[in-house]
Design a protein around this motif. Sequence first.
Motif, PDB file in Angstrom:
ATOM      1  N   MET A   1      46.135  28.422 -40.875  1.00 10.01           N
ATOM      2  CA  MET A   1      44.796  28.370 -41.478  1.00 10.01           C
ATOM      3  C   MET A   1      44.794  27.395 -42.654  1.00 10.01           C
ATOM      4  N   SER A   2      43.813  26.501 -42.685  1.00  7.29           N
ATOM      5  CA  SER A   2      43.759  25.508 -43.755  1.00  7.29           C
ATOM      6  C   SER A   2      43.254  26.118 -45.046  1.00  7.29           C
ATOM      7  N   GLU A  75      49.413  18.562 -47.658  1.00 13.76           N
ATOM      8  CA  GLU A  75      50.523  19.471 -47.321  1.00 13.76           C
ATOM      9  C   GLU A  75      50.274  20.881 -47.864  1.00 13.76           C
ATOM     10  N   GLN A  76      49.830  20.978 -49.127  1.00 17.36           N
ATOM     11  CA  GLN A  76      49.596  22.280 -49.741  1.00 17.36           C
ATOM     12  C   GLN A  76      48.423  23.002 -49.074  1.00 17.36           C
ATOM     13  N   ALA A  77      47.373  22.252 -48.772  1.00 19.78           N
ATOM     14  CA  ALA A  77      46.198  22.855 -48.147  1.00 19.78           C
ATOM     15  C   ALA A  77      46.501  23.341 -46.738  1.00 19.78           C
ATOM     16  N   GLU A  78      47.327  22.599 -46.007  1.00 19.22           N
ATOM     17  CA  GLU A  78      47.683  22.998 -44.636  1.00 19.22           C
ATOM     18  C   GLU A  78      48.528  24.266 -44.606  1.00 19.22           C
ATOM     19  N   GLN A  79      49.070  24.632 -45.767  1.00 17.26           N
ATOM     20  CA  GLN A  79      49.807  25.898 -45.881  1.00 17.26           C
ATOM     21  C   GLN A  79      48.863  27.058 -46.223  1.00 17.26           C
ATOM     22  N   GLY A  80      47.570  26.777 -46.246  1.00 16.51           N
ATOM     23  CA  GLY A  80      46.587  27.817 -46.504  1.00 16.51           C
ATOM     24  C   GLY A  80      46.337  28.102 -47.964  1.00 16.51           C
ATOM     25  N   LYS A  81      46.768  27.214 -48.853  1.00 19.40           N
ATOM     26  CA  LYS A  81      46.641  27.456 -50.291  1.00 19.40           C
ATOM     27  C   LYS A  81      45.327  26.905 -50.840  1.00 19.40           C
ATOM     28  N   LEU A 104      41.594  13.772 -47.551  1.00 22.44           N
ATOM     29  CA  LEU A 104      41.377  15.171 -47.156  1.00 22.44           C
ATOM     30  C   LEU A 104      40.453  15.255 -45.947  1.00 22.44           C
ATOM     31  N   LYS A 105      39.406  14.451 -45.965  1.00 22.76           N
ATOM     32  CA  LYS A 105      38.433  14.480 -44.861  1.00 22.76           C
ATOM     33  C   LYS A 105      39.079  14.034 -43.551  1.00 22.76           C
ATOM     34  N   GLU A 106      39.945  13.048 -43.625  1.00 17.13           N
ATOM     35  CA  GLU A 106      40.632  12.560 -42.426  1.00 17.13           C
ATOM     36  C   GLU A 106      41.505  13.639 -41.786  1.00 17.13           C
ATOM     37  N   HIS A 107      41.946  14.603 -42.600  1.00 17.92           N
ATOM     38  CA  HIS A 107      42.796  15.690 -42.091  1.00 17.92           C
ATOM     39  C   HIS A 107      42.024  17.006 -41.971  1.00 17.92           C
ATOM     40  N   ASN A 108      40.688  16.907 -42.040  1.00 21.70           N
ATOM     41  CA  ASN A 108      39.819  18.085 -41.884  1.00 21.70           C
ATOM     42  C   ASN A 108      40.141  19.206 -42.880  1.00 21.70           C
ATOM     43  N   ILE A 109      40.479  18.812 -44.100  1.00 22.74           N
ATOM     44  CA  ILE A 109      40.754  19.787 -45.159  1.00 22.74           C
ATOM     45  C   ILE A 109      39.457  20.082 -45.911  1.00 22.74           C
ATOM     46  N   PRO A 110      39.032  21.339 -45.980  1.00 23.46           N
ATOM     47  CA  PRO A 110      37.819  21.667 -46.762  1.00 23.46           C
ATOM     48  C   PRO A 110      38.017  21.309 -48.238  1.00 23.46           C
ATOM     49  N   PHE A 111      36.980  20.774 -48.859  1.00 29.29           N
ATOM     50  CA  PHE A 111      37.096  20.380 -50.271  1.00 29.29           C
ATOM     51  C   PHE A 111      35.749  20.511 -50.962  1.00 29.29           C
ATOM     52  N   GLU A 112      35.810  20.593 -52.288  1.00 28.21           N
ATOM     53  CA  GLU A 112      34.623  20.504 -53.129  1.00 28.21           C
ATOM     54  C   GLU A 112      34.961  19.609 -54.307  1.00 28.21           C
TER      55      GLU A 112
END
Length: 516
Positions: A1-2, A75-81, A104-112
């Motif tokens: 889970m991202s 890397e940190q976000a892909e660990q669910g953090k 982040l967007k290229e790796h589909n990581i949610p961000f604000e």
Amino acid sequence: MSGRVYLIGAGPGDEGLITVKGLNCVKEANVIVYDRLIPQALLRYAPSTAEFIFVGKSPEKHTLTQEEINDLLIEQAEQGKIIARLKGGDPFVFGRGGEEVIALKEHNIPFEVVPGITSAVAAPMYAGIPVTHRGLSSSFAVITGHEDPDKAESSISWQDLALESGTLCFLMGVGNLSRIVDNLLAHGKDSETPIALVRWGTRPYQKTLTGTLSNIVEKAKSENFKSPAVIIIGEVVNLREQLAWFEKKPFFNKNILVTRARSQASELSYKISQLGGQPVEFPTIKIEKPDTYQPLDEAIKKLAEYNWLVFTSVNGVKHFFNRLENLDYDCRQLAGLKTCAIGSKTKESLEEKGIKADVVPQEYRAEALIDLMKEQVKSGDRVLIPRAKEAREVLPEALREQGLKVDVITAYETVKDTKDTEKVRKMLKQNELDAITFTSSSTVKNFVEVLELNVGLNEPGAVLANTHIACIGPITASTCQQYGIEVNSIANEYTIPGLVESLIDNLDENVEEEFK
């Protein structure tokens, strides 16, 4: 889970300038990834379990490249953090935040992205320079003072900037000050145009240098003026003499040591910051649970046998009522008891628990309480005093001499806190501390012992001879004197506000009336 990344503008340096949303994101995060110029005090708001990763950059050294920072966030976000990415100023004003968002967007990581106050506006404001002002400047431009060195040619339109009648704000430009000035002059800017350099803007050690385009380079060289600084060019600089406010605060450019326990340091630190100073937190004591709560629990179960309940500190109130609740009791257990409180804060803590103290001495120390209670007690009354394990015996002994039966029960312990010892030793050695505040005898004793000032020739009095010593009251001052430490100021009211007032009165003879 991202996981999720919050890209947060931490503001220009004053920790109070972060947004409420930004601070809430910090409190939520599992990982804090932070830059060099963020207010370090913001890290205190992160959860105790959070991981801290420094990725700061300076003109001389980059901890990580921008690409490595991007990879770290992914890397940190892909660990669910949940990551709080703290960036100085605003993430998108020369903060390369856009590059991090794209990765982040290229790796589909949610961000604000949480906006921050940029130093381009805040640093001039804290120096008394508005970037716009009716009749002087109706616009302002923010320009990088440090372009990508790999560029074939500059993308800055120097001709347009030289003709601009508004304010020019250059960020990261002190190292290139001579080139900036030369380019503006070469393209027709008046050599007598006012200019200001604001170093470490919004911080207690902010420094401002003013001049004109014709002399600022020589002035900066003479003053050894270095980064980080904001450069402001335009007629608005001349308003500084009228509008300067921050640098007139009584504690401006002063380092003041706070020796209170970490859990209680915030009130004093906040007041120091509000008055322009730099609080240096060095909690010489930690408030901890006693080895056992059994004696206190037994006393609480037998409260009906007591006539008086005496609290000598906020900590005593806190730990007593924690045990009361732990035993599944509430304030009704105190019915029929008369209560005493030493100090306004102790009184307020009791009121928060629904208890109004029957006796509160005007002078916040044990001796005053003894005199006040003489008129209200009778021989044989039983008194319970829940307090620190180690404390003065003046109060219980005096009450016993009046024929009262006194039980002193340990509610909490004060132990030494040795964190940041080397940092404080270094500051003392280099005379970087303008004042040291002591709020109890324990803080004095532990300060001396933790720093080993009573070992060999390093006597406390000699080591602290050039530092203003401020005490919350005469008992604390007396402890200082026992160690050979000369006390320079004692609070008239034995409270944190009283301590701050005494510092204002004694630390700066030229303080303006509005601060008194």
